[in-house]
Design an enzyme around this catalytic site. Structure first.
Site, PDB file in Angstrom:
ATOM      1  N   TYR A 101       0.864  -1.191   0.000  1.00 20.37           N
ATOM      2  CA  TYR A 101       0.000   0.000   0.000  1.00 20.37           C
ATOM      3  C   TYR A 101       0.896   1.235   0.000  1.00 20.37           C
ATOM      4  CZ  TYR A 101      -3.052   3.728   1.732  1.00 20.37           C
ATOM      5  OH  TYR A 101      -3.732   4.919   1.875  1.00 20.37           O
ATOM      6  N   GLU A 186      -3.317   7.677  -3.973  1.00 21.76           N
ATOM      7  CA  GLU A 186      -3.277   6.397  -3.270  1.00 21.76           C
ATOM      8  C   GLU A 186      -3.172   5.252  -4.261  1.00 21.76           C
ATOM      9  OE1 GLU A 186      -5.845   5.186   0.393  1.00 21.76           O
ATOM     10  OE2 GLU A 186      -6.876   4.390  -1.367  1.00 21.76           O
TER      11      GLU A 186
END
Length: 381
Positions: A101, A186
């Site tokens: 992530y 993101e």
């Protein structure tokens, strides 16, 4: 302004962030043609500005052209958490060895960009333990330096052989974050392939609305059909609106008052369905527009007006509410709390009106308890 996945990936590619090859499609036939051009297998992905696509069935693997077309037909028109799918992204399936992530977000409290990296990718970041997320605030005058990426990679305990490429990826994401005036960039998941290539499998990008005047290329990506209909209506009418998951619609004038109203409604046992700030100088016409936005959400079972009369006069608000009742078919109860300039006149106007759906209240807590009670009664009907 939130971008769709494929739009974010277009920006990624422009700034050197590796992404899988893909094609945009709006019909099942286009999905089939795109899949045949890319080669199989491919992934068919719903394009909506909300999470949870996979759980809702909005991401499908296709092994041949017929399957790609069938998945395209099933996904286009699908409802995902209140948003209708109008577009899909057909992408070459990736070899996934490891999922990480990565994100760059503007931290308002620190007044600096915050870069985050975690070895726990492919899941909701809220579900990742805090100690599993490496964080670094970046001095905007210095920028993101090579050792920043290596530090984050070591702290996140990612595989040693991809420390440098992951660090390089973070540097490119930061570069794009600054160049596009983004508030959030993101990647979840950040994929490491079997041959140890680092690729962005997803893209979530939010750009500062106030910067669109100098981000013309990004501004052209805005697609009203992909946005929540209530939020789009609010933008068109120039009011600040946020959609939530409850049953009480909240309207106030001033951000502080609206935020405190949310807290008091929660204290009274209710759940806000949305809230809307009409600002400090709202007149009767703006009250009408605001109420139309609130009531366009079918989940709203009762509405709470919490108005402090400073620049906005309470009698103007009262007239606006009555004007709205004449123009809109209001079928839910409305609790009104007025305080400040001309509040007595405002309450008199409402009391004299023949409007059974109006319920005046003297205090914020009394108003909150009443609107929660009425909303629960409405939900039970």
């Amino acid at each position: 302004m939130d971008l769709l996945e494929y739009q974010g990936k277009q920006l990624f590619a422009e700034h050197g962030v590796p992404v899988p090859d893909g094609r945009h499609a709006t019909t099942p036939a286009e999905a089939r043609a795109a899949a045949e051009e890319l080669g199989f297998p491919v992934v068919i992905k719903a394009q909506v500005q909300i999470g949870g696509r996979g759980k809702a069935g909005g991401i499908k693997l296709a092994k041949d052209a017929d399957e790609a077309e069938a998945h395209g037909a099933a996904i286009i028109g699908m409802d995902i958490r209140g948003l209708n799918v109008h577009e899909i992204w057909v992408e070459k399936a990736s070899d996934i060895a490891t999922e990480y992530y990565a994100a760059v977000v503007f931290d308002r409290s620190a007044r600096k960009p915050l870069v985050m990296l975690s070895a726990e990718g492919g899941m909701d970041i809220e579900a990742v333990p805090e100690e599993k997320i490496a964080r670094l605030h970046v001095d905007p005058l210095v920028g993101f330096l090579p050792f920043h990426g290596r530090r984050l990679a070591f702290e996140a305990a990612i595989d040693p052989d991809v420390v440098r490429p992951v660090g390089a990826m973070l540097a490119k994401l930061y570069e794009m974050f600054v160049a596009t005036d983004a508030m959030l960039v993101e990647v979840n998941p950040l994929n490491v392939t079997g041959d140890r290539q680092v690729v962005a499998l997803d893209a979530k990008v939010t750009v500062d609305d106030n910067a669109l005047m100098r981000q013309s290329a990004v501004a052209e990506m805005r697609n009203p059909s992909a946005e929540d209909p209530q939020e789009q209506m609010a933008k068109e009418r120039g009011v600040t609106y946020v959609k939530l998951d409850g049953e009480v619609g909240i309207l106030g004038n001033g951000a502080g008052l609206v935020m405190s109203t949310l807290d008091v409604v929660a204290q009274a046992g209710g759940r806000p369905a949305n809230f809307l700030d009409v600002g400090g100088g709202a007149d009767a016409g703006e009250i009408v527009s605001a109420l139309e936005v609130l009531l366009s959400d079918e989940k709203v079972k009762a509405v709470l007006f919490n108005i402090f009369g400073g620049i906005t006069r309470c009698d103007e608000v009262a007239n606006g509410i009555l004007q709205a009742l004449e123009q809109i078919d209001v079928r839910v109860p409305i609790v009104v709390r007025l305080d400040g300039t001309n509040d007595e006149e405002g309450r008199r106007i409402l009391s004299d009106a023949d409007a059974p759906q109006l319920h005046p209240a003297k205090t914020m807590l009394e108003a909150a308890e009443l609107v929660v009670k009425l909303a629960k009664e409405g939900a039970a009907v």
